[in-house]
Design an enzyme around this catalytic site. Structure first.
Site, PDB file in Angstrom:
ATOM      1  N   HIS A 122      31.641  44.671  59.350  1.00  0.00           N
ATOM      2  CA  HIS A 122      31.686  43.474  58.492  1.00  0.00           C
ATOM      3  C   HIS A 122      31.111  42.290  59.444  1.00  0.00           C
ATOM      4  O   HIS A 122      31.379  42.012  60.494  1.00  0.00           O
ATOM      5  CB  HIS A 122      33.155  43.307  58.366  1.00  0.00           C
ATOM      6  CG  HIS A 122      33.119  42.253  57.215  1.00  0.00           C
ATOM      7  ND1 HIS A 122      33.017  42.155  56.165  1.00  0.00           N
ATOM      8  CD2 HIS A 122      33.702  40.658  57.581  1.00  0.00           C
ATOM      9  CE1 HIS A 122      33.133  40.788  55.505  1.00  0.00           C
ATOM     10  NE2 HIS A 122      33.314  39.993  56.574  1.00  0.00           N
ATOM     11  N   ASP A 136      44.099  39.317  47.073  1.00  0.00           N
ATOM     12  CA  ASP A 136      43.125  38.330  47.822  1.00  0.00           C
ATOM     13  C   ASP A 136      41.995  37.562  46.975  1.00  0.00           C
ATOM     14  O   ASP A 136      41.839  36.496  46.990  1.00  0.00           O
ATOM     15  CB  ASP A 136      42.188  39.371  48.641  1.00  0.00           C
ATOM     16  CG  ASP A 136      41.174  38.469  49.465  1.00  0.00           C
ATOM     17  OD1 ASP A 136      41.468  37.801  50.275  1.00  0.00           O
ATOM     18  OD2 ASP A 136      40.156  38.786  49.195  1.00  0.00           O
ATOM     19  N   ARG A 191      42.541  28.938  47.395  1.00  0.00           N
ATOM     20  CA  ARG A 191      42.509  28.495  48.593  1.00  0.00           C
ATOM     21  C   ARG A 191      41.116  27.727  48.312  1.00  0.00           C
ATOM     22  O   ARG A 191      41.142  26.643  49.081  1.00  0.00           O
ATOM     23  CB  ARG A 191      42.136  29.520  49.463  1.00  0.00           C
ATOM     24  CG  ARG A 191      43.626  30.112  49.917  1.00  0.00           C
ATOM     25  CD  ARG A 191      43.271  31.435  50.980  1.00  0.00           C
ATOM     26  NE  ARG A 191      42.464  31.310  52.033  1.00  0.00           N
ATOM     27  CZ  ARG A 191      41.789  32.040  52.660  1.00  0.00           C
ATOM     28  NH1 ARG A 191      41.667  33.227  52.172  1.00  0.00           N
ATOM     29  NH2 ARG A 191      41.088  31.689  53.816  1.00  0.00           N
ATOM     30  N   SER A 202      42.441  37.952  54.939  1.00  0.00           N
ATOM     31  CA  SER A 202      41.508  38.633  53.640  1.00  0.00           C
ATOM     32  C   SER A 202      40.389  39.543  53.938  1.00  0.00           C
ATOM     33  O   SER A 202      40.309  40.369  53.145  1.00  0.00           O
ATOM     34  CB  SER A 202      40.918  37.018  53.317  1.00  0.00           C
ATOM     35  OG  SER A 202      39.821  37.230  52.524  1.00  0.00           O
ATOM     36  N   LYS A 245      40.191  43.883  52.532  1.00  0.00           N
ATOM     37  CA  LYS A 245      39.141  44.490  52.063  1.00  0.00           C
ATOM     38  C   LYS A 245      38.581  45.569  52.583  1.00  0.00           C
ATOM     39  O   LYS A 245      38.220  46.594  52.073  1.00  0.00           O
ATOM     40  CB  LYS A 245      38.071  43.478  51.733  1.00  0.00           C
ATOM     41  CG  LYS A 245      38.375  42.466  50.573  1.00  0.00           C
ATOM     42  CD  LYS A 245      37.434  41.188  50.344  1.00  0.00           C
ATOM     43  CE  LYS A 245      37.706  40.230  51.226  1.00  0.00           C
ATOM     44  NZ  LYS A 245      37.198  38.670  50.964  1.00  0.00           N
TER      45      LYS A 245
HETATM   46  N1  URA Z   1      35.626  35.612  53.678  1.00  0.00           N
HETATM   47  C1  URA Z   1      36.674  36.167  53.184  1.00  0.00           C
HETATM   48  O1  URA Z   1      36.453  37.247  52.721  1.00  0.00           O
HETATM   49  N2  URA Z   1      37.862  35.608  53.150  1.00  0.00           N
HETATM   50  C2  URA Z   1      38.183  34.428  53.675  1.00  0.00           C
HETATM   51  O2  URA Z   1      39.514  34.071  53.679  1.00  0.00           O
HETATM   52  C3  URA Z   1      37.206  33.833  54.249  1.00  0.00           C
HETATM   53  C4  URA Z   1      35.826  34.435  54.220  1.00  0.00           C
END
Ligand code: URA
Ligand code: CA
Length: 433
Positions: A82, A161, A168, A183, A187
């Site tokens: 990632h 999320d 947010r 977050s 994923k």
């Molecule tokens: N990227 C994400 O997937 N989540 C966040 O909170 C910030 C950047």
């Protein structure tokens, strides 16, 4: 349990129990906890932080809020990578086939770009016929047969999320390391990763503007992953300027192909080999990173990595002849050079600024519904630390509209020339525990 007590506890710096975190995530996903209470808690977390145990609990609660991808039908250790988002970051396009060429399964779920950071799927779709909308069964079959597939976001992964991130975004609570780390990790875990290599960018073009914050984020993600049984490590890499030379979808595909041929930009190749060697290590296909790196270098030299890219593109409906004939990729009508206005050394290239300029050319989206132009973008000719003479080409603009004076002006302001400047280090730090 009452949400107001949970908010109050965090506001005074207390540690939330697993039950409290589960209560919040479950209630917020179902809609029994309203946005105003969720935003109050997010703000309290921004100020008070979370310890690693709380972050891991928050991560797994978000994973459990939705569906997960089951990759158990794929043999071998599924290592995912990632990146925290950069400009001109062509890494996945090179790394995925390169690692797969060593027989390591690469089952990649990828997103589209929003704002000025490009998405891997947008880049791949600039290849005629390529499609990432495949079923989970097809995805798994492709990875078992050919070790590599890339799929667009499927299923209802981490709905908590999605909802929390949108909240947010409008309550000034994005910039919190525990919230960002959980977050991202939720994923990756929902997408079925057994092991995770994190590429955390630091610099003007990145989410984390300095090394200190980048390291905190990297450590948080590595700790979360390891606590949840996913072997994880992070590389902090430079994003004070765009990665490689190309920024823009088809331009980056060509850059990826060049790199797989062993003729790519040095920084892109170096980052790919660094991240790749850790992926190979986590997959158990080498005893140390030196051995892993040698295998990757050999795969590029022998042409096996390039062959893997071809078969991958072909399997997903794409025209793999672009590898030998890159002129078959979408081409912009106009190529407009931006020259240096004085002698000196390139001292600064605003990655964020270049990202915005390529978006204005049509390479990115401002809203999810926007369509993008795969042919446009910029190709840098000089990077930080390179000496230039007045009139030398700093970069080339690829555009479908002849008048790019406004954008060229922006770009000129994004690149500074001074009397001297050092080349930035690409790899800032490696975090394994
Ligand atoms: N990227 C994400 O997937 N989540 C966040 O909170 C910030 C950047
Ligand atoms: Ca690039």
């Amino acid at each position: 349990m009452r949400m107001v007590d949970i908010i109050s506890k965090k506001r005074y710096g207390g540690q939330l129990s697993r039950e409290e975190i589960d209560f919040f995530i479950r209630g917020y996903t179902m809609g029994t906890i309203p946005d105003y209470q969720a935003s109050a808690l997010a703000m309290a977390i921004c100020f008070q932080g979370m310890d690693y145990r709380e972050m891991a609990d928050l991560t797994i609660a978000m994973v459990k809020s939705g569906e997960t991808i089951d990759l158990s039908r794929i043999n071998g250790v599924k290592v995912d990578k990632h990146s925290t988002g950069g400009v001109g970051d062509t890494t996945t396009l090179v790394l995925a086939p390169l690692v797969a060429s060593l027989g390591i399964p690469v089952a990649k779920m990828s997103g589209r770009g929003l704002g000025y950071t490009g998405g891997t799927i947008d880049k791949l779709e600039s290849i005629e016929g390529f499609h990432a909308e495949i079923t989970e069964n097809k995805f798994i079959q492709l990875v078992n047969d050919n070790k590599i597939a890339v799929m667009g976001q499927a299923g209802n992964l981490t709905p908590a999320d999605k909802k929390l991130y949108a909240l947010r975004d409008v309550t000034a609570t994005v910039e919190s390391i525990p919230l960002i780390a959980s977050s991202i990790m939720s994923k990756k875990i929902a997408a079925g990763a057994d092991a995770i290599v994190l590429d955390v960018k630091a610099g003007s073009g990145a989410f984390m503007k300095n090394d200190e914050d980048a390291e905190k984020l990297a450590r948080a993600m590595v700790r979360i992953g390891n606590r949840l049984g996913r072997n994880s490590m992070a590389v902090i890499s430079d994003m004070s300027q765009p990665l490689g030379f190309a920024v823009g979808n088809s331009l980056e595909v060509k850059e990826a192909v060049d790199t797989l041929k062993g003729k790519g930009p040095h920084d892109l190749e170096e980052l790919v080999l660094t991240l790749g060697s850790h992926m190979v290590l986590l997959a158990g296909k080498a005893d140390n990173t030196d051995e892993a790196r040698e295998k990757l270098v050999e795969s590029i030299k022998s042409g096996r990595a390039l062959e893997k890219f071809k078969s991958f593109v072909k399997n997903q409906g794409g025209d793999s002849s672009i590898v030998d004939s890159p002129e078959k990729l979408p081409q912009a009508k106009y190529k407009i050079p931006v020259p240096a206005e004085r002698d000196g050394v390139v001292s600064h290239i605003s990655a964020g600024g270049i990202g915005i300029s390529t978006m204005l050319l049509g390479a990115g989206r401002s809203t999810k519904e926007d369509s993008i132009d795969p042919s446009v973008g910029v190709v840098l000719r000089k990077k930080i630390g390179d000496r230039v003479k007045k009139g030398d080409e700093l970069l080339m603009i690829y555009s479908n509209c002849r008048d790019v004076d406004g954008i060229a002006g922006r770009i000129r302001r994004d690149i500074s020339i001074d009397s001297s400047a050092e080349k930035p280090e690409l790899i800032h730090k490696i975090i394994t525990k």
